[in-house]
Design a protein around this motif. Structure first.
Motif, PDB file in Angstrom:
ATOM      1  N   ILE A  11      44.139  41.293  48.228  1.00 53.62           N
ATOM      2  CA  ILE A  11      45.009  41.563  49.646  1.00 53.62           C
ATOM      3  C   ILE A  11      45.381  43.444  49.467  1.00 53.62           C
ATOM      4  O   ILE A  11      45.399  43.994  50.041  1.00 53.62           O
ATOM      5  CB  ILE A  11      46.369  41.064  49.239  1.00 53.62           C
ATOM      6  N   LEU A  12      45.920  43.329  48.222  1.00 62.90           N
ATOM      7  CA  LEU A  12      45.417  44.556  47.554  1.00 62.90           C
ATOM      8  C   LEU A  12      44.366  45.021  47.995  1.00 62.90           C
ATOM      9  O   LEU A  12      44.575  46.759  48.120  1.00 62.90           O
ATOM     10  CB  LEU A  12      45.970  44.769  45.843  1.00 62.90           C
ATOM     11  N   ILE A  14      41.796  45.124  50.511  1.00 58.38           N
ATOM     12  CA  ILE A  14      42.251  45.512  51.561  1.00 58.38           C
ATOM     13  C   ILE A  14      43.170  46.492  52.141  1.00 58.38           C
ATOM     14  O   ILE A  14      42.417  47.129  53.078  1.00 58.38           O
ATOM     15  CB  ILE A  14      42.142  43.628  52.191  1.00 58.38           C
ATOM     16  N   VAL A  15      44.425  46.042  51.512  1.00 54.10           N
ATOM     17  CA  VAL A  15      45.082  47.327  52.198  1.00 54.10           C
ATOM     18  C   VAL A  15      44.460  48.650  51.679  1.00 54.10           C
ATOM     19  O   VAL A  15      44.787  49.732  52.616  1.00 54.10           O
ATOM     20  CB  VAL A  15      46.454  47.097  51.704  1.00 54.10           C
ATOM     21  N   THR A  16      44.009  49.172  50.384  1.00 49.93           N
ATOM     22  CA  THR A  16      44.028  50.527  49.485  1.00 49.93           C
ATOM     23  C   THR A  16      42.889  50.722  50.481  1.00 49.93           C
ATOM     24  O   THR A  16      42.781  52.088  50.932  1.00 49.93           O
ATOM     25  CB  THR A  16      43.419  49.704  48.183  1.00 49.93           C
ATOM     26  N   ASN A  18      41.704  50.113  54.041  1.00 46.29           N
ATOM     27  CA  ASN A  18      42.017  50.407  55.087  1.00 46.29           C
ATOM     28  C   ASN A  18      43.225  51.445  54.797  1.00 46.29           C
ATOM     29  O   ASN A  18      43.011  53.026  56.112  1.00 46.29           O
ATOM     30  CB  ASN A  18      43.174  49.154  55.502  1.00 46.29           C
ATOM     31  N   LEU A  19      43.881  51.815  54.121  1.00 48.78           N
ATOM     32  CA  LEU A  19      44.940  53.182  54.161  1.00 48.78           C
ATOM     33  C   LEU A  19      43.786  54.386  53.811  1.00 48.78           C
ATOM     34  O   LEU A  19      43.596  55.680  54.154  1.00 48.78           O
ATOM     35  CB  LEU A  19      45.924  52.988  52.373  1.00 48.78           C
ATOM     36  N   ASN A  53      46.605  54.136  62.085  1.00 49.39           N
ATOM     37  CA  ASN A  53      46.845  53.100  61.121  1.00 49.39           C
ATOM     38  C   ASN A  53      47.242  52.084  62.660  1.00 49.39           C
ATOM     39  O   ASN A  53      47.726  52.193  63.180  1.00 49.39           O
ATOM     40  CB  ASN A  53      48.578  53.935  60.968  1.00 49.39           C
ATOM     41  N   ILE A  55      47.700  49.152  60.407  1.00 52.65           N
ATOM     42  CA  ILE A  55      49.007  48.073  59.396  1.00 52.65           C
ATOM     43  C   ILE A  55      50.184  48.795  60.124  1.00 52.65           C
ATOM     44  O   ILE A  55      50.650  49.749  60.258  1.00 52.65           O
ATOM     45  CB  ILE A  55      49.019  48.321  58.353  1.00 52.65           C
ATOM     46  N   TRP A  62      56.191  43.385  62.432  1.00 54.71           N
ATOM     47  CA  TRP A  62      55.174  42.607  62.205  1.00 54.71           C
ATOM     48  C   TRP A  62      55.520  41.143  63.109  1.00 54.71           C
ATOM     49  O   TRP A  62      54.529  40.372  63.144  1.00 54.71           O
ATOM     50  CB  TRP A  62      56.086  42.147  60.090  1.00 54.71           C
TER      51      TRP A  62
END
Length: 64
Positions: A11-12, A14-16, A18-19, A53, A55, A62
């Motif tokens: 998850i980390l 994927i988020v990194t 994406n950002l 963005n 996310i 959410w």
């Protein structure tokens, strides 16, 4: 217990990623359009970061 670590690392990543992609696209859009928008680079970056963005950054986005 090791599976939770793998899930967290995934998850980390994927988020990194994406950002990072969002930041690169925002810098490109801000650089190309900040003169057309008659705004500073920082203001244009914030505008295009919000547009690029995907996310949700606020808890209300959410929709639990």
């Amino acid at each position: 217990m090791l599976y939770f670590l793998y899930i967290f690392i995934g998850i980390l990543i994927i988020v990194t990623t994406n950002l990072a992609v969002t930041t690169i696209l925002s810098i490109r859009d801000a650089y190309c359009n900040h003169l057309k928008d008659h705004s500073s680079f920082g203001t244009a970056f914030r505008k295009y970061f919000g547009k690029n963005n995907n996310i949700p950054l606020h808890l209300s986005d959410w929709k639990f």
